[in-house]
Scaffold this active site. Sequence first.
Site: not given
Lengths: 281, 281
Positions: B172, B174
């Site tokens: 992921t 961020f």
Amino acid sequence: MKVAFQGEIGAFSEEAVSALFGRATADPCPTFEDVFTAVEDERVEYGVIPIENSLFGSVHVNYDLLRTHTLSIIGELHLRIRHHLVTLTGASLESIKRVHSHPQALGQCQEFLKNVLPHAEAVPAYDTAGAAKMVAAGNSTDAAAIASEQAATEYNLAILARGIESNHQNYTRFLVLSREAESAVIDRPGDIPYKTSVVYAMRENVPGALFKSLAVFALRDLDLYKIESRPLVGSPGNYLFYLDVGGSRRDEAIQRALEHLEEITAHVKVLGSYQVGTTIE
Amino acid sequence: MKVAFQGEIGAFSEEAVSALFGRATADPCPTFEDVFTAVEDERVEYGVIPIENSLFGSVHVNYDLLRTHTLSIIGELHLRIRHHLVTLTGASLESIKRVHSHPQALGQCQEFLKNVLPHAEAVPAYDTAGAAKMVAAGNSTDAAAIASEQAATEYNLAILARGIESNHQNYTRFLVLSREAESAVIDRPGDIPYKTSVVYAMRENVPGALFKSLAVFALRDLDLYKIESRPLVGSPGNYLFYLDVGGSRRDEAIQRALEHLEEITAHVKVLGSYQVGTTIE
């Protein structure tokens, strides 16, 4: 004629199958990969898969399957995703203690559940239609499912609350897969434009590579419907590109553009040419 | 210093906060919008949000919040998402009857659950760390959570099985949000390249519009890290574009490219300039 889709009878993908094929037999498969192999092994004529959603983005896993399998896209459809609270006849909001559905549907209806059924337990299910099937098979007014209208009809359930998803701008785009590249079998009559879907990767570290790859279309006045870069995990600086361009690969301009694209990229895969799809609200 | 993130202590977003800010106080918020308002209302210094995942694509809802709020992106981080099965000490695979986690984590570990814990009930939770907290607060060896290493440490839980997600290529990305556009506060020393994130919409139905918008960068030899078109629901043929370009808005080439982009688009919003992020495995 049989058409494979992922999920249970009553899933949104089955709704897409009905909208696209009318009275074809919809053939449920446990996984997306099973849809691809059912078509490849000639157990079904066509397959239908979701490829992107207006809230949740592209389904990368299906792009990966399109890349590694040999099927062609021959059609598309946009379907509005509406979730309903469905129960056995006789249930009421007061009687419901458990709400079954696919985790994503539970998430999309979180606000409704918090406000209207704050004491009900949310129970994840294999898919929305599977949840409806389970509620129908039980004989308890404690249980509800979050599912489509089609699932309610299929399993003879009552709709207790309609359109309970928080964000109503929720559309899924579905693709039709076939062993043959020919889309005429499901084409609609009339002067409907075509699009062609392509996946490609650039040669390593070529400056302005993406721009050059789009030039092959722009130089021929071809319009783009979609462009998306996807970083290749484990290979920093390298990307896959998903691109939808206006036109059919039977058009000379598209053929030349694709030849030109092959010239400047590491590899190109044409996923199919098909009519621009309708939207089912 | 306080940094807001969405979720509970022990969530992956908190891991991102620690990796980015070291000993800052991570401030949990119930929703992504709460992260934005906590920064805007000066209750915290910075916010951290997920913006895309290697398997699940872009988090459109956070792009929408970036567009409608006034914060700037000042940094980024890529975090490998690893899921563990965590329990109270004394629990075993045989004792587990229920597995709590966020619906997406349950989905990512479906194969493990099916093969190793076929009789355990999957129970959806607010987030992975919240599930770990709940297991820690109970005193039953029946219950397990799927959560991060950080959550296991935070709530003093044992890790019964490591890395149980089906697809290990799960990262992921961020973003760090700030009231000020200045990224120097979290910049790393050394000659680390910058990127600038932009959202824009083209004027209606201009042929080759996307190509022209990319030309403003290509003409200046600026490299693209990301490009994604997002159809605007309810407005067929209109798109938003998400674009990350190499360079800082303090660079003259980027400034000129952005002026040029404004000239040919309906609207442009610069979301921020920041150093290219590191990857935490």
